[in-house]
Design a protein around this motif. Structure first.
Motif, mmCIF file in Angstrom:
data_model
loop_
_atom_site.group_PDB
_atom_site.id
_atom_site.type_symbol
_atom_site.label_atom_id
_atom_site.label_comp_id
_atom_site.label_asym_id
_atom_site.label_seq_id
_atom_site.Cartn_x
_atom_site.Cartn_y
_atom_site.Cartn_z
ATOM 1 N N ASP A 5 25.043 -23.232 -6.493
ATOM 2 C CA ASP A 5 23.897 -22.820 -6.881
ATOM 3 C C ASP A 5 23.193 -22.159 -5.458
ATOM 4 O O ASP A 5 23.753 -22.218 -4.207
ATOM 5 N N ARG A 6 21.950 -21.550 -5.515
ATOM 6 C CA ARG A 6 21.085 -20.930 -4.393
ATOM 7 C C ARG A 6 21.049 -21.630 -3.276
ATOM 8 O O ARG A 6 21.341 -21.340 -2.054
ATOM 9 N N LEU A 43 24.339 -22.381 -1.254
ATOM 10 C CA LEU A 43 24.927 -21.384 -0.651
ATOM 11 C C LEU A 43 24.094 -21.242 0.677
ATOM 12 O O LEU A 43 24.758 -20.943 1.610
ATOM 13 N N GLU A 47 25.448 -20.439 4.608
ATOM 14 C CA GLU A 47 25.438 -19.192 4.696
ATOM 15 C C GLU A 47 25.735 -18.928 6.420
ATOM 16 O O GLU A 47 26.190 -17.923 6.788
ATOM 17 N N VAL A 89 27.027 -12.483 1.666
ATOM 18 C CA VAL A 89 26.419 -13.772 1.414
ATOM 19 C C VAL A 89 24.899 -13.593 1.864
ATOM 20 O O VAL A 89 23.699 -13.815 0.991
ATOM 21 N N THR A 90 24.581 -13.132 2.992
ATOM 22 C CA THR A 90 23.140 -12.665 3.167
ATOM 23 C C THR A 90 22.479 -11.878 2.453
ATOM 24 O O THR A 90 21.227 -12.224 2.018
ATOM 25 N N ALA A 91 22.981 -10.934 1.667
ATOM 26 C CA ALA A 91 22.486 -10.198 0.622
ATOM 27 C C ALA A 91 21.767 -10.904 -0.613
ATOM 28 O O ALA A 91 20.654 -10.291 -1.075
ATOM 29 N N ARG A 92 22.232 -12.062 -0.723
ATOM 30 C CA ARG A 92 21.569 -12.866 -1.910
ATOM 31 C C ARG A 92 20.200 -13.661 -1.398
ATOM 32 O O ARG A 92 19.588 -14.152 -2.405
ATOM 33 N N PHE A 93 19.771 -13.493 -0.261
ATOM 34 C CA PHE A 93 18.702 -14.011 0.016
ATOM 35 C C PHE A 93 17.700 -13.045 0.824
ATOM 36 O O PHE A 93 16.685 -13.341 1.218
ATOM 37 N N GLU A 94 18.008 -11.835 0.571
ATOM 38 C CA GLU A 94 17.149 -10.695 1.086
ATOM 39 C C GLU A 94 16.201 -10.220 -0.144
ATOM 40 O O GLU A 94 16.450 -10.422 -1.386
#
Length: 436
Positions: A402-403, A406, A410, A429-434
């Motif tokens: 899950d978020r 991850l 990261e 990976v970083t893109a999922r938190f932008e």
């Protein structure tokens, strides 16, 4: 009669032993060249090539390559009741033993919301080869089909050479065994051509390609399996059968000789090897072989196998040396007939199947032990196993994070992707938190 290899007083290290183990002289390169031609012919011309190969190599042109369902039903009805009872017993026992081979799915929790599931998925379609040259092998139908069914394989195609005695059809006992197991897709085709047909399919027969091919055969079948590997998975390149018996002075020479002959009757290239620390037992077994080989049904075949370079009585200084020799050989079938077979077993690493004590002959494993008799030959047990439910299964890892899970890894992913000069890995990976 059978040669003697005397290793007493030598240094039995693996490199020494590997150079003296008796092996049949098989020209695999020549067999591969022949197999490649036969396979290419089937790929180009389909069923016509299979019919012509049957006529040329098996001495008969089948009326049809695919066996009609009514022929299978008829074969089951005509099956000798005693043979049917034996086959049903074998099916029951092999089913029970194969079920014990099924691995269970496991879940590994690596943190909150971080999960890896290990699951085992069967292939969807397999091709099973049952030889039909010097003998009839309904037991091989059981040994091939049952583990595939236990593994959950949905689609099974079975191939066996056409028989002159039955107008080019598959031997009725083979058909009956298939029928007892509910297999209705059976083809009268043999040798390398059959392996190619299973791997690539034959559209004009309605034969779809398979994912895995299993089953024993001659050197051309083994060569063909090597050639199709990569298009389809295979169990092993099984060749002529082998038995290696480790025995000491307490063993019964008559039983040892009987077991050696039981495998020698398969084929002139069959390997029969006795390894013992007792010279007296060796001589007694040799005498028993002289008597039994003459009296057995396939006396000429047995004699040629025992006289071949692949068969021997091996003298060693100790049972430890006998185990070392066996490990270097990597036998298909290993019997241990010693006063304390368990202590010898502790020294064994390499064998297809192991039979302990005088009441566990290889013949038991061939039919009704519950174990599988499709086993690696030619030393392949040093790195591969016999046929089982696991042959038809593929381990798969299912990753579910899950978020938050991850986010926890990261930074480390970014660090490793940078170290490998693959920055887009980290960026994914970083893109999922932008915020976008």
């Amino acid at each position: 009669m059978i040669q003697t290899i005397d290793l007493r007083g030598t240094n039995p290290v693996h490199t020494n032993l590997a150079s003296v183990v008796p092996r049949a002289q098989l020209d695999v390169a020549a067999a591969t060249a022949v197999a490649e031609v036969l396979i290419s012919d089937v790929r180009e011309r389909g069923s016509l090539a299979l019919l012509e190969q049957a006529e040329r190599l098996d001495g008969v042109r089948p009326l049809q390559v695919r066996i009609h369902a009514e022929q299978i039903t008829k074969a089951v009805a005509a099956l000798d009741p005693a043979v049917r009872d034996a086959l049903e017993g074998a099916i029951e026992r092999v089913t029970a033993a194969s079920k014990a081979q099924l691995p269970q799915a496991t879940v590994t929790m690596l943190g909150d919301g971080a999960q890896v599931v290990q699951r085992w998925q069967p292939v969807s379609r397999v091709g099973l080869y049952v030889p039909g040259g010097k003998a009839v092998y309904p037991s091989s139908v059981v040994m091939n089909v049952v583990p595939a069914q236990v593994a959950g394989v949905a689609s099974i195609a079975l191939a066996s050479p056409p028989q002159r005695a039955f107008e080019g059809s598959v031997h009725p006992t083979i058909l009956a065994a298939a029928g007892l197991l509910g297999v209705d897709e059976v083809y009268a085709m043999g040798g390398a051509g059959a392996i190619g047909a299973l791997a690539w399919g034959v559209p004009d027969l309605g034969l779809d390609p398979v994912q895995v091919i299993t089953g024993p055969g001659n050197v051309y079948v083994a060569a063909a399996k090597r050639l199709v590997r990569g298009v389809a998975g295979i169990d092993s390149e099984a060749g002529p059968t082998e038995i290696l018996i480790i025995a000491d002075a307490t063993a019964n020479p008559y039983l040892v000789a009987a077991d050696l002959i039981s495998q020698a009757e398969h084929d002139e290239l069959a390997a029969a090897v006795l390894v013992t620390d007792s010279e007296q037992l060796a001589e007694s077994v040799r005498a028993e072989l002289e008597t039994l080989a003459i009296a057995t049904h396939h006396a000429v075949r047995v004699r040629e196998a025992l006289d071949g370079v692949q068969s021997a009585i091996v003298l060693v200084d100790s049972l430890g040396d006998a185990a070392a020799f066996s490990n270097a050989y990597g036998p298909e079938h290993l019997e241990i007939q010693t006063e304390q077979p368990g202590s010898v077993l502790d020294l064994i690493d390499n064998a297809g199947a192991i039979f302990l004590g005088e009441f566990s002959p290889v013949s038991l494993g061939d039919y009704l032990a519950g174990s599988n008799h499709v086993l690696p030959t030619g030393g392949q047990s040093r790195f591969s196993s016999g046929l089982g439910a696991y042959t038809f299964l593929r381990p798969q890892q299912v990753i579910n994070y899950d978020r938050a899970a991850l986010a926890e890894v990261e930074a480390r992913i970014v660090a490793l992707s940078g170290a490998e000069d693959l920055p887009a890995h980290g960026a994914a990976v970083t893109a999922r938190f932008e915020q976008r």
